[in-house]
Design a protein around this motif. Structure first.
Motif, PDB file in Angstrom:
ATOM      1  N   GLY A   1       0.742  -1.219   0.117  1.00  0.00           N
ATOM      2  CA  GLY A   1       0.065   0.056  -0.154  1.00  0.00           C
ATOM      3  C   GLY A   1       0.806   1.396  -0.086  1.00  0.00           C
TER       4      GLY A   1
ATOM      5  N   LEU B   1       1.031   4.126  -2.941  1.00  0.00           N
ATOM      6  CA  LEU B   1       0.927   5.347  -2.607  1.00  0.00           C
ATOM      7  C   LEU B   1       1.931   6.355  -2.947  1.00  0.00           C
ATOM      8  CD1 LEU B   1      -1.111   5.401   0.793  1.00  0.00           C
ATOM      9  CD2 LEU B   1      -2.028   6.077  -1.539  1.00  0.00           C
TER      10      LEU B   1
ATOM     11  N   ARG C   1      -3.896   4.988  -6.564  1.00  0.00           N
ATOM     12  CA  ARG C   1      -3.811   5.645  -5.149  1.00  0.00           C
ATOM     13  C   ARG C   1      -4.895   4.913  -4.127  1.00  0.00           C
ATOM     14  NH1 ARG C   1       0.378   9.124  -4.730  1.00  0.00           N
ATOM     15  NH2 ARG C   1       0.834  10.242  -6.519  1.00  0.00           N
TER      16      ARG C   1
ATOM     17  N   VAL D   1      -4.667   2.759  -0.624  1.00  0.00           N
ATOM     18  CA  VAL D   1      -5.066   3.258   0.628  1.00  0.00           C
ATOM     19  C   VAL D   1      -5.769   2.015   1.108  1.00  0.00           C
ATOM     20  CG1 VAL D   1      -7.026   4.452   1.606  1.00  0.00           C
ATOM     21  CG2 VAL D   1      -5.414   5.814   0.269  1.00  0.00           C
TER      22      VAL D   1
ATOM     23  N   LEU E   1      -5.115   0.098   4.404  1.00  0.00           N
ATOM     24  CA  LEU E   1      -6.317  -0.206   5.345  1.00  0.00           C
ATOM     25  C   LEU E   1      -6.693  -1.659   5.886  1.00  0.00           C
ATOM     26  CD1 LEU E   1      -8.839   2.231   4.610  1.00  0.00           C
ATOM     27  CD2 LEU E   1      -7.477   2.600   6.678  1.00  0.00           C
TER      28      LEU E   1
ATOM     29  N   GLY F   1     -11.222  -0.674   3.838  1.00  0.00           N
ATOM     30  CA  GLY F   1     -10.068  -0.801   2.869  1.00  0.00           C
ATOM     31  C   GLY F   1     -10.784  -1.736   1.550  1.00  0.00           C
TER      32      GLY F   1
ATOM     33  N   CYS G   1     -12.284   0.697  -0.815  1.00  0.00           N
ATOM     34  CA  CYS G   1     -11.575   1.432  -1.386  1.00  0.00           C
ATOM     35  C   CYS G   1     -10.620   0.665  -2.621  1.00  0.00           C
ATOM     36  CB  CYS G   1     -10.202   1.921  -0.660  1.00  0.00           C
ATOM     37  SG  CYS G   1     -10.587   3.205   0.716  1.00  0.00           S
TER      38      CYS G   1
END
Length: 110
Positions: A19, A23, A40, A44, A48, A83, A86
């Motif tokens: 992650g 990012l 991105r 995230v 998470l 998470g 996302c």
């Protein structure tokens, strides 16, 4: 039982590393590269999910102070579901700013 929790923590650390890498650089693992349109958001989500796995292990081994089971359950559930949401949105939403995935410009017929 402790080895299973330790393996989950190791997977959590790997997910956190992926992650953060996503990012920071926008790099997506090869097995998801074809599906991800927003790197991105994928980063995230991986962060998470990895945090959830790692925190579960810390609570099991007694590193974190003991909370009620309700607080642990609902807190970890919220982290995991956010998470996963996302990650799902990173694959289902169209690319941002009219781009195709990974910054490639679409070919136009002249």
């Amino acid at each position: 039982m402790a080895w299973m929790v330790g393996a989950g923590m190791l997977l959590g650390v790997a997910a956190i590393a992926l992650g953060l890498l996503t990012l920071r650089t926008g790099w997506v693992p090869p097995w998801t590269r074809r599906h991800v349109t927003r790197p991105r958001l994928q980063g995230v989500g991986a962060l998470l999910v990895g945090l959830t796995l790692f925190l579960q292990g810390l609570v099991y081994f007694g590193v974190l102070p003991g909370l009620s089971w309700e607080a642990r359950f609902f807190g970890q559930l919220a982290l995991m579901l956010s998470g996963l949401a996302c990650i799902a949105m990173s694959q289902l939403l169209p690319p941002a700013h009219g781009k195709t995935p990974h910054g490639k410009t679409p070919h136009t017929a002249a």
